[in-house]
Design a protein around this motif. Structure first.
Motif, PDB file in Angstrom:
ATOM      1  N   ILE A 106       0.857  -1.205   0.000  1.00  0.00           N
ATOM      2  CA  ILE A 106       0.000   0.000   0.000  1.00  0.00           C
ATOM      3  C   ILE A 106       0.885   1.244   0.000  1.00  0.00           C
ATOM      4  N   ALA A 107       1.950   1.208   0.800  1.00  0.00           N
ATOM      5  CA  ALA A 107       2.869   2.353   0.844  1.00  0.00           C
ATOM      6  C   ALA A 107       3.529   2.568  -0.518  1.00  0.00           C
ATOM      7  N   GLY A 108       3.666   1.477  -1.263  1.00  0.00           N
ATOM      8  CA  GLY A 108       4.231   1.571  -2.606  1.00  0.00           C
ATOM      9  C   GLY A 108       3.203   1.960  -3.652  1.00  0.00           C
ATOM     10  N   GLY A 109       1.966   2.176  -3.228  1.00  0.00           N
ATOM     11  CA  GLY A 109       0.933   2.676  -4.132  1.00  0.00           C
ATOM     12  C   GLY A 109       0.073   1.618  -4.792  1.00  0.00           C
ATOM     13  N   GLU A 110       0.100   0.380  -4.281  1.00  0.00           N
ATOM     14  CA  GLU A 110      -0.710  -0.675  -4.912  1.00  0.00           C
ATOM     15  C   GLU A 110      -2.139  -0.634  -4.370  1.00  0.00           C
ATOM     16  N   SER A 111      -3.048  -0.184  -5.186  1.00  0.00           N
ATOM     17  CA  SER A 111      -4.431  -0.048  -4.728  1.00  0.00           C
ATOM     18  C   SER A 111      -5.089  -1.409  -4.488  1.00  0.00           C
ATOM     19  N   ASP A 112      -4.634  -2.440  -5.203  1.00  0.00           N
ATOM     20  CA  ASP A 112      -5.197  -3.782  -4.993  1.00  0.00           C
ATOM     21  C   ASP A 112      -4.915  -4.268  -3.573  1.00  0.00           C
ATOM     22  N   ALA A 113      -3.723  -3.947  -3.091  1.00  0.00           N
ATOM     23  CA  ALA A 113      -3.356  -4.367  -1.732  1.00  0.00           C
ATOM     24  C   ALA A 113      -4.246  -3.673  -0.712  1.00  0.00           C
ATOM     25  N   PHE A 114      -4.564  -2.406  -0.958  1.00  0.00           N
ATOM     26  CA  PHE A 114      -5.444  -1.683  -0.035  1.00  0.00           C
ATOM     27  C   PHE A 114      -6.825  -2.308  -0.013  1.00  0.00           C
ATOM     28  N   ARG A 115      -7.295  -2.687  -1.167  1.00  0.00           N
ATOM     29  CA  ARG A 115      -8.617  -3.312  -1.248  1.00  0.00           C
ATOM     30  C   ARG A 115      -8.643  -4.618  -0.436  1.00  0.00           C
ATOM     31  N   VAL A 116      -7.584  -5.418  -0.552  1.00  0.00           N
ATOM     32  CA  VAL A 116      -7.505  -6.680   0.194  1.00  0.00           C
ATOM     33  C   VAL A 116      -7.523  -6.405   1.699  1.00  0.00           C
ATOM     34  N   LEU A 117      -6.771  -5.395   2.107  1.00  0.00           N
ATOM     35  CA  LEU A 117      -6.712  -5.054   3.535  1.00  0.00           C
ATOM     36  C   LEU A 117      -8.079  -4.610   4.050  1.00  0.00           C
ATOM     37  N   PHE A 170      -4.535   4.100   5.243  1.00  0.00           N
ATOM     38  CA  PHE A 170      -3.958   4.315   3.909  1.00  0.00           C
ATOM     39  C   PHE A 170      -2.903   5.417   3.947  1.00  0.00           C
ATOM     40  N   ARG A 171      -3.248   6.506   4.580  1.00  0.00           N
ATOM     41  CA  ARG A 171      -2.333   7.659   4.595  1.00  0.00           C
ATOM     42  C   ARG A 171      -1.090   7.419   5.455  1.00  0.00           C
ATOM     43  N   SER A 172      -1.235   6.553   6.455  1.00  0.00           N
ATOM     44  CA  SER A 172      -0.077   6.337   7.325  1.00  0.00           C
ATOM     45  C   SER A 172       0.671   5.052   6.975  1.00  0.00           C
ATOM     46  N   ALA A 173       0.343   4.466   5.841  1.00  0.00           N
ATOM     47  CA  ALA A 173       0.995   3.195   5.454  1.00  0.00           C
ATOM     48  C   ALA A 173       2.517   3.350   5.379  1.00  0.00           C
ATOM     49  N   VAL A 232     -10.703   7.219  -0.583  1.00  0.00           N
ATOM     50  CA  VAL A 232      -9.240   7.237  -0.706  1.00  0.00           C
ATOM     51  C   VAL A 232      -8.829   7.790  -2.068  1.00  0.00           C
ATOM     52  N   GLU A 233      -9.572   7.375  -3.097  1.00  0.00           N
ATOM     53  CA  GLU A 233      -9.287   7.874  -4.451  1.00  0.00           C
ATOM     54  C   GLU A 233      -9.477   9.382  -4.540  1.00  0.00           C
ATOM     55  N   ALA A 234     -10.544   9.846  -3.904  1.00  0.00           N
ATOM     56  CA  ALA A 234     -10.899  11.270  -4.012  1.00  0.00           C
ATOM     57  C   ALA A 234     -10.213  12.136  -2.974  1.00  0.00           C
TER      58      ALA A 234
END
Lengths: 184, 150
Positions: A11-22, A56-59, B70-72
């Motif tokens: 997530i810290a690397g910007g992978e949105s798929d990983a965020f969705r899984v979390l 997300f922001r503090s990943a 998060v996107e927005a």
């Protein structure tokens, strides 16, 4: 590195798929944590959203050597404390109303349970009432221990308190609840 | 052992954090103290009620709304990986450079040197009309103001 830590790294690397899984993995846990504390589904929904935005922001600041669960509940505890503080300040929402709202979300789920005897329902009602009347830090500590299954050390980390203080809070919370259950 | 310590031990017992020695002390106290026995029974009942609360399903709209939020959110989302370090570092470097240039400019326009520079410029200006240029012709025809200064 455990699975959650790996997700956080991605997530810290910007992978949105990983965020969705979390989110899929912890959404239910976060939502129920807030629902039990606030008793209001809309509040629980909003707080869960805030929780994941904060995660997300503090990943990038997450340290993989610390358990993700403790990191997750630390943010959740801060959000809960802030929310409960604001709610207490609102003149329209008295303690009584909090209790009523608590029944809406939690106790109502048991009202139709035919397995529960009248005594059982009464005990549950008293328990919910006692829980809603506890100071917010006590409720959070109890929730982290019972529902979150955090250790004393993890609760201390999540709440920014010493282990000894956490233990004292849990004892006092249980004493207060026992008194309420014993009434009547 | 006093009842306050015993209640702490009961609480530890509920949390699965009571050691063997503590259990022996707890059991011997509970055998004699009805108040602590009552506390333990009620605490166990409370724990049972707390654990029996059925988990609620989050609304189906929650997941999409989290992802959309998060996107927005603030567009810092794109700033991940090495950019998280590079962008703030570049901003800091630009600020330091700006302060350095500003310092130099301030120094060159300080009141003490500004006066001298005006004199130097004026002298240079009057001295540097090339012979035969319009400036030179005008200065000569106007009475040689420049010559007086020279």
């Amino acid at each position: 590195m455990n699975d959650d830590a790996d997700l956080m790294r991605r997530i810290a690397g910007g992978e949105s798929d990983a965020f969705r899984v979390l989110v899929e993995r912890y959404e239910r846990i976060g939502y129920n944590f807030f629902l039990r504390l606030t008793g209001v589904s809309e509040d629980a929904e909003d707080l869960t959203q805030e929780l994941f935005i904060a995660v997300f922001r503090s990943a990038g600041r997450y340290r993989p050597d610390a358990p993700f669960k403790a990191f997750f509940y630390r943010i959740a505890s801060n959000l809960s404390a802030s929310h409960l503080r604001k709610r207490k300040l609102r003149a329209a929402q008295s303690i009584d109303e909090m209790v009523e709202r608590g029944f809406d979300a939690a106790s109502a789920r048991h009202e139709d349970d035919p397995a529960l005897s009248l005594d059982g329902r009464e005990m549950r009602r008293r328990y919910e009432e006692a829980l809603a009347g506890l100071p917010r830090d006590w409720r959070i500590a109890l929730e982290l221990r019972v529902a979150g299954e955090l250790t004393y050390e993890e609760i201390a980390g999540a709440m920014g308190k010493s282990v000894s203080a956490v233990e004292s809070i849990l004892v006092r919370a249980r004493e207060r609840i026992a008194e309420k259950l014993d009434e009547g | 052992m006093d009842c306050r310590k015993i209640r702490r031990m009961v609480s530890r017992e509920l949390d699965g954090a009571l050691d063997g020695a503590g259990r022996a002390d707890l059991d011997s106290h509970l055998a004699l103290c009805a108040g602590c026995r009552r506390f333990r029974d009620l605490s166990l009942a409370g724990l049972s009620i707390h654990r029996s609360v059925k988990e609620a399903d989050p609304p189906p709209s929650l997941l999409p709304s989290i992802l959309a939020a998060v996107e927005a959110g603030p567009r810092w989302g794109w700033m991940h990986g090495w950019l998280r370090i590079a962008v703030p570092a570049a901003v800091a470097a630009a600020a330091v450079f700006g302060v350095w240039v500003g310092g130099l400019m301030h120094e060159s326009y300080s009141p003490a040197t500004a006066g001298n520079q005006t004199d130097v410029l004026e002298l240079t200006y009057l001295d540097e009309y090339p012979p035969g240029s319009l400036g030179d012709i005008l200065m000569t025809s106007s009475g040689g103001g420049g010559d007086e200064q020279r």
